[in-house]
Write a protein that holds these residues in place. Structure first.
Motif, PDB file in Angstrom:
ATOM      1  N   ILE A  13       0.915  -1.222   0.279  1.00 53.01           N
ATOM      2  CA  ILE A  13       0.042   0.375  -0.079  1.00 53.01           C
ATOM      3  C   ILE A  13       1.079   0.980   0.419  1.00 53.01           C
ATOM      4  O   ILE A  13       0.069   2.036  -0.374  1.00 53.01           O
ATOM      5  N   LEU A  14       2.160   1.473   0.364  1.00 59.56           N
ATOM      6  CA  LEU A  14       3.049   2.050   0.856  1.00 59.56           C
ATOM      7  C   LEU A  14       3.121   2.224  -0.766  1.00 59.56           C
ATOM      8  O   LEU A  14       2.873   3.687  -0.821  1.00 59.56           O
ATOM      9  N   LEU A  16       1.737   2.115  -3.514  1.00 57.85           N
ATOM     10  CA  LEU A  16       0.094   2.249  -4.480  1.00 57.85           C
ATOM     11  C   LEU A  16       0.065   4.185  -3.966  1.00 57.85           C
ATOM     12  O   LEU A  16       0.244   4.837  -4.362  1.00 57.85           O
ATOM     13  N   LEU A  17       0.094   4.418  -3.075  1.00 61.10           N
ATOM     14  CA  LEU A  17      -0.574   6.048  -1.875  1.00 61.10           C
ATOM     15  C   LEU A  17       0.970   6.419  -2.215  1.00 61.10           C
ATOM     16  O   LEU A  17       0.558   8.119  -2.522  1.00 61.10           O
ATOM     17  N   LEU A  23      -2.435  10.387  -4.277  1.00 61.13           N
ATOM     18  CA  LEU A  23      -4.251   9.860  -2.704  1.00 61.13           C
ATOM     19  C   LEU A  23      -5.296  11.426  -3.578  1.00 61.13           C
ATOM     20  O   LEU A  23      -5.984  10.703  -3.583  1.00 61.13           O
ATOM     21  N   LEU A  24      -4.849  12.547  -4.248  1.00 56.12           N
ATOM     22  CA  LEU A  24      -5.649  13.377  -4.713  1.00 56.12           C
ATOM     23  C   LEU A  24      -6.096  12.921  -5.646  1.00 56.12           C
ATOM     24  O   LEU A  24      -7.548  12.746  -5.839  1.00 56.12           O
ATOM     25  N   PHE A  27      -8.711  10.216  -4.949  1.00 49.88           N
ATOM     26  CA  PHE A  27      -9.794  10.734  -4.404  1.00 49.88           C
ATOM     27  C   PHE A  27     -10.770  10.962  -5.965  1.00 49.88           C
ATOM     28  O   PHE A  27     -12.723  10.918  -5.146  1.00 49.88           O
ATOM     29  N   GLU A  28     -10.497  11.867  -6.255  1.00 52.75           N
ATOM     30  CA  GLU A  28     -11.158  12.018  -7.524  1.00 52.75           C
ATOM     31  C   GLU A  28     -12.092  10.654  -8.595  1.00 52.75           C
ATOM     32  O   GLU A  28     -13.168  11.013  -8.767  1.00 52.75           O
ATOM     33  N   LEU A  30     -12.821   8.327  -6.940  1.00 50.89           N
ATOM     34  CA  LEU A  30     -13.362   7.683  -6.029  1.00 50.89           C
ATOM     35  C   LEU A  30     -15.172   7.739  -6.371  1.00 50.89           C
ATOM     36  O   LEU A  30     -15.758   7.342  -6.165  1.00 50.89           O
ATOM     37  N   LEU A  87     -10.989   0.415  -1.806  1.00 47.36           N
ATOM     38  CA  LEU A  87      -9.426   1.151  -1.005  1.00 47.36           C
ATOM     39  C   LEU A  87     -10.467   2.526  -0.278  1.00 47.36           C
ATOM     40  O   LEU A  87      -9.820   3.182   1.076  1.00 47.36           O
ATOM     41  N   ILE A  90     -10.395   2.877   3.164  1.00 45.48           N
ATOM     42  CA  ILE A  90      -8.828   3.830   3.913  1.00 45.48           C
ATOM     43  C   ILE A  90      -9.104   5.498   3.669  1.00 45.48           C
ATOM     44  O   ILE A  90      -8.791   6.439   4.811  1.00 45.48           O
ATOM     45  N   PHE A  91      -9.826   5.820   2.914  1.00 42.57           N
ATOM     46  CA  PHE A  91     -10.592   7.454   2.191  1.00 42.57           C
ATOM     47  C   PHE A  91     -10.802   7.170   3.947  1.00 42.57           C
ATOM     48  O   PHE A  91     -11.011   8.237   4.049  1.00 42.57           O
ATOM     49  N   MET A  94      -9.520   7.758   7.019  1.00 41.49           N
ATOM     50  CA  MET A  94      -8.721   9.220   7.093  1.00 41.49           C
ATOM     51  C   MET A  94      -9.293  10.592   7.037  1.00 41.49           C
ATOM     52  O   MET A  94      -9.514  11.413   7.640  1.00 41.49           O
TER      53      MET A  94
END
Lengths: 116, 116
Positions: A13-14, A16-17, A23-24, A27-28, A30, A87, A90-91, A94
């Motif tokens: 996961i490290l 990946l992110l 991450l932004l 988010f989009e 998602l 994912l 996880i978000f 956060m």
DNA sequence: CTCCATAGTTCATTTTTTGAAACTATTGCA
DNA sequence: TGCAATAGTTTCAAAAAATGAACTATGGAG
């Protein structure tokens, strides 16, 4: 990249992110399918190079799919795979943390959020 | 209610988790109080400079506390604040994702973590 | 046969991050 | 006095990542 003495469980996961914008970008996605230009606008001022770099990487890792729609003008859609959708928790975690402990939220960011 | 998937909301946490070693360091602290040298050994081959950089940053952001114990030899302990402990659900979500979708996971690494 | 809009690519440059090596500080003890 | 053990700091170079500007590809409409 990492030594085997490190907690290897998070290694995938490290990777990946990792990276500015990643991450932004996730988010989009998602919020559903997005086109290249759309992502570029939302993530301003990301450079097209960086955006493709990130998208290619995520594709490689099996988190997003890229679909080309021929026609004039052609366009391309990016979408999460099942793995990408997974994912979400996880978000959410956060998001929750930020609600309770994120004190750095700046006013202009907040406005950007509200206007989105 | 704000859109949960909106990027701006999550900026604060992105800043926290940013940087090589940061997430691994947080993982270590999740297991309890740790001394400088202990962290350094666990995160090998991190450089002392990078380790202090990270620790100072986390301290600044209110996630860890630094306590100096005088004596010979002196020692220093780093520990999560409440805010830091509250990151746990995020790590758990990462762990879960990795279990189901992380293809790089090796069994012995997982065991090492669990036995830690 | 040129233009438009989309979605990129290429390459040189700048910026940021990381790292290695050597050095500092503290303080009790032999 | 000098040493041992802990926890750093400092300086500079190297590596990695991000950016900017300009260019390519596509294909139908005019």
């Amino acid at each position: 990249m990492m030594d085997r003495s490190c907690p290897g469980v998070v290694e995938p996961i490290l990777e990946l992110l990792d990276g500015k914008w990643t991450l932004l970008l996730l988010f989009e996605l998602l919020n559903g399918t997005k086109r290249f230009g759309e992502l570029r606008r939302k993530l301003q001022p990301i450079s097209p190079k960086t955006l493709t770099d990130r998208l290619r990487l995520l594709e490689e890792k099996g988190l997003v799919t890229r679909t080309l729609y021929p026609g004039v003008p052609l366009h391309v859609e990016y979408e999460f795979t099942e793995s990408g959708k997974a994912l979400q928790p996880i978000f959410e975690a956060m998001w929750n943390w930020t609600q309770e402990h994120g004190t750095y939220l700046k006013k202009d960011m907040a406005l950007a959020v509200l206007n989105n």
